[in-house]
Design an enzyme around this catalytic site. Structure first.
Site, PDB file in Angstrom:
ATOM      1  CE  LYS A 110     -10.192  -8.065 -51.097  1.00 28.20           C
ATOM      2  NZ  LYS A 110     -11.013  -6.885 -51.000  1.00 28.20           N
ATOM      3  CE  LYS A 193      -9.721  -9.421 -58.125  1.00 30.99           C
ATOM      4  NZ  LYS A 193     -10.915  -9.264 -57.361  1.00 30.99           N
ATOM      5  CE  LYS A 196     -10.136  -1.240 -55.523  1.00 29.28           C
ATOM      6  NZ  LYS A 196     -11.169  -0.302 -55.808  1.00 29.28           N
TER       7      LYS A 196
HETATM    8  P1  TYM Z   1     -14.265  -3.632 -55.702  1.00 27.73           P
HETATM    9  O1  TYM Z   1     -14.072  -2.289 -55.113  1.00 27.73           O
HETATM   10  O2  TYM Z   1     -13.187  -4.643 -55.498  1.00 27.73           O
HETATM   11  O3  TYM Z   1     -14.504  -3.519 -57.265  1.00 27.73           O
HETATM   12  C1  TYM Z   1     -15.515  -2.653 -57.829  1.00 27.73           C
HETATM   13  C2  TYM Z   1     -16.119  -3.296 -59.071  1.00 27.73           C
HETATM   14  O4  TYM Z   1     -15.109  -3.551 -60.063  1.00 27.73           O
HETATM   15  C3  TYM Z   1     -15.163  -4.915 -60.473  1.00 27.73           C
HETATM   16  N1  TYM Z   1     -13.802  -5.363 -60.797  1.00 27.73           N
HETATM   17  C4  TYM Z   1     -13.457  -5.955 -61.952  1.00 27.73           C
HETATM   18  N2  TYM Z   1     -14.168  -6.278 -63.051  1.00 27.73           N
HETATM   19  C5  TYM Z   1     -13.509  -6.852 -64.077  1.00 27.73           C
HETATM   20  N3  TYM Z   1     -12.166  -7.118 -64.061  1.00 27.73           N
HETATM   21  C6  TYM Z   1     -11.407  -6.809 -62.982  1.00 27.73           C
HETATM   22  N4  TYM Z   1     -10.112  -7.058 -62.977  1.00 27.73           N
HETATM   23  C7  TYM Z   1     -12.056  -6.202 -61.860  1.00 27.73           C
HETATM   24  N5  TYM Z   1     -11.617  -5.762 -60.631  1.00 27.73           N
HETATM   25  C8  TYM Z   1     -12.700  -5.255 -60.002  1.00 27.73           C
HETATM   26  C9  TYM Z   1     -15.743  -5.659 -59.265  1.00 27.73           C
HETATM   27  O5  TYM Z   1     -16.332  -6.890 -59.625  1.00 27.73           O
HETATM   28  C10 TYM Z   1     -16.769  -4.670 -58.761  1.00 27.73           C
HETATM   29  O6  TYM Z   1     -17.975  -4.785 -59.494  1.00 27.73           O
HETATM   30  N6  TYM Z   1     -17.417  -5.730 -52.393  1.00 27.73           N
HETATM   31  C11 TYM Z   1     -17.319  -4.868 -53.567  1.00 27.73           C
HETATM   32  C12 TYM Z   1     -17.928  -3.506 -53.353  1.00 27.73           C
HETATM   33  C13 TYM Z   1     -19.337  -3.570 -52.871  1.00 27.73           C
HETATM   34  C14 TYM Z   1     -20.479  -3.904 -53.631  1.00 27.73           C
HETATM   35  C15 TYM Z   1     -21.568  -3.813 -52.732  1.00 27.73           C
HETATM   36  C16 TYM Z   1     -20.673  -4.256 -54.975  1.00 27.73           C
HETATM   37  C17 TYM Z   1     -19.742  -3.296 -51.619  1.00 27.73           C
HETATM   38  N7  TYM Z   1     -21.092  -3.447 -51.526  1.00 27.73           N
HETATM   39  C18 TYM Z   1     -22.865  -4.073 -53.154  1.00 27.73           C
HETATM   40  C19 TYM Z   1     -21.990  -4.523 -55.367  1.00 27.73           C
HETATM   41  C20 TYM Z   1     -23.075  -4.435 -54.485  1.00 27.73           C
HETATM   42  C21 TYM Z   1     -15.851  -4.669 -53.927  1.00 27.73           C
HETATM   43  O7  TYM Z   1     -14.998  -4.843 -53.090  1.00 27.73           O
HETATM   44  O8  TYM Z   1     -15.642  -4.238 -55.219  1.00 27.73           O
END
Ligand code: TYM
Length: 333
Positions: A110, A193, A196
């Site tokens: 990032k 992957k 967004k």
């Molecule tokens: P974020 O917002 O990027 O994504 C949310 C969830 O979606 C999953 N994900 C995917 N899974 C499969 N294929 C993909 N292409 C794909 N893109 C996204 C992510 O693995 C995630 O599970 N840091 C985290 C948010 C967060 C969090 C937490 C998660 C904050 N605190 C505590 C778990 C526990 C994030 O940025 O996810």
């Protein structure tokens, strides 16, 4: 079993989020005590337009409810309404080591070439993520593959805190990563992957896309000229084909082997329309619910406010315990 997971309220929910995380959250509601949240304090680690962020929090809350997160069975809230998260994160910042954060691949991705110009928040955000999970004594964290390293870091932070202060305060959580949907890939490049932050909207299916858009994105999805093989092993070296087969498998609750048994020998000319139809059928009811929820923003705020009150109650004993362990006392704690 206690389940905690979150998602950043930036942009639309896409198919990777849905299959990699949200759909599994929905299913876990019957098996475990669940808390799900919108990680809006994570979203501000990079520049976000304030008015858009406020709208995105409601939009993402509506999307989660439309997907089946039920505030009768789960606690649904947003970070910003529960100050226990940044409070515990500060204490854990003093436990986490710089060397551990230096290894986080998401920060490297990032921040790109401009690490010196990245925010301190972007660097430290895995520690806030640790607070998110440890506050609630979560046993399981359902996430996609890209979050596995962060969940491992949470275990390291919890172990060090418990050892340093001679307490058994924090539960060590396990990541729960799905077999097939752990990493849904871009429709334009099977090695990246679905995300967004990809500038091309053609690279992802948004849960808000209408039927024509979904069909067009699948029609234009990158593939190779060979027909679908008979075995999953033969998908090696064909990342785009593997991705589309995985998506079909997930949507139909089947394995990739089942999908190949049905489509082996057929070209993408036959497979893509079947996949598009399955997607449209899956998204149709979600979109209908989403449209209804969007019409009532005050109700969404009320749901989030109730969720925040419930989350804060559950977080309090652990937060007080963390202050006590380090030798401090919160006002009223
Ligand atoms: P974020 O917002 O990027 O994504 C949310 C969830 O979606 C999953 N994900 C995917 N899974 C499969 N294929 C993909 N292409 C794909 N893109 C996204 C992510 O693995 C995630 O599970 N840091 C985290 C948010 C967060 C969090 C937490 C998660 C904050 N605190 C505590 C778990 C526990 C994030 O940025 O996810």
């Amino acid at each position: 079993m206690r389940v905690v997971s979150g998602i950043q309220p930036t942009g639309n929910l896409h198919l990777g989020n849905y299959l990699g995380a949200i759909r599994r959250w929905v299913r876990m509601q019957d098996e475990a005590e669940c808390l799900f949240f919108l990680a809006d304090l994570h979203a501000i680690t990079v520049w976000n337009d304030p008015a858009e962020l406020a709208a995105n929090v409601r939009e993402m809350a509506a999307a989660l409810i439309a997907c089946g997160i039920d505030q009768g069975r789960s606690v649904l809230f947003n970070h910003a309404r529960v100050p226990a998260h940044p409070e515990l994160a500060w204490i854990l910042n003093c436990t986490a080591r710089i060397g551990w954060l230096n290894r986080m691949t998401q920060f490297k991705e990032k921040s790109g070439k401009n690490k010196e110009g990245a925010s301190v928040g972007l660097y430290a955000y895995p520690v806030l993520q640790a607070a998110d999970v440890l506050l609630y004594q979560a046993t399981h964290v359902p996430v996609g593959e890209d979050q596995k390293q962060h969940v491992e870091l949470i275990r390291d932070i919890a172990t060090k805190f418990n050892t340093d202060y001679g307490v058994e305060l924090f539960t060590l959580p396990e990541p729960l990563i799905g077999a097939t949907a752990a990493r849904i890939m871009s429709l334009r490049d099977g090695t990246a992957k679905m995300s967004k932050s990809d500038p091309s909207d053609m690279s992802r299916i948004n849960l808000t896309d209408d039927s024509d858009t979904v069909a067009q994105k699948i029609r234009k999805a990158r593939t190779d000229p060979a027909p679908l093989p008979e075995t999953v092993d033969e998908l090696d070296g064909r990342p785009e084909a593997r991705n589309l087969v995985s998506i079909y498998a997930e949507l139909s609750d089947a394995t990739p082997a089942d999908v190949l048994a049905q489509f082996a020998g057929q070209g993408f000319g036959a497979f893509k329309p079947a996949l598009a139809e399955l997607l449209v059928e899956t998204l149709r009811p979600i979109k209908a619910r989403l449209d209804a929820l969007r019409a009532d923003p005050a109700e969404l705020d009320r749901i989030l406010e109730t969720g925040a009150t419930r989350a804060a109650e559950r977080a309090r004993p652990t937060l007080d315990g963390a202050y006590q362990a380090v030798g401090l006392r919160r006002s009223g704690g």
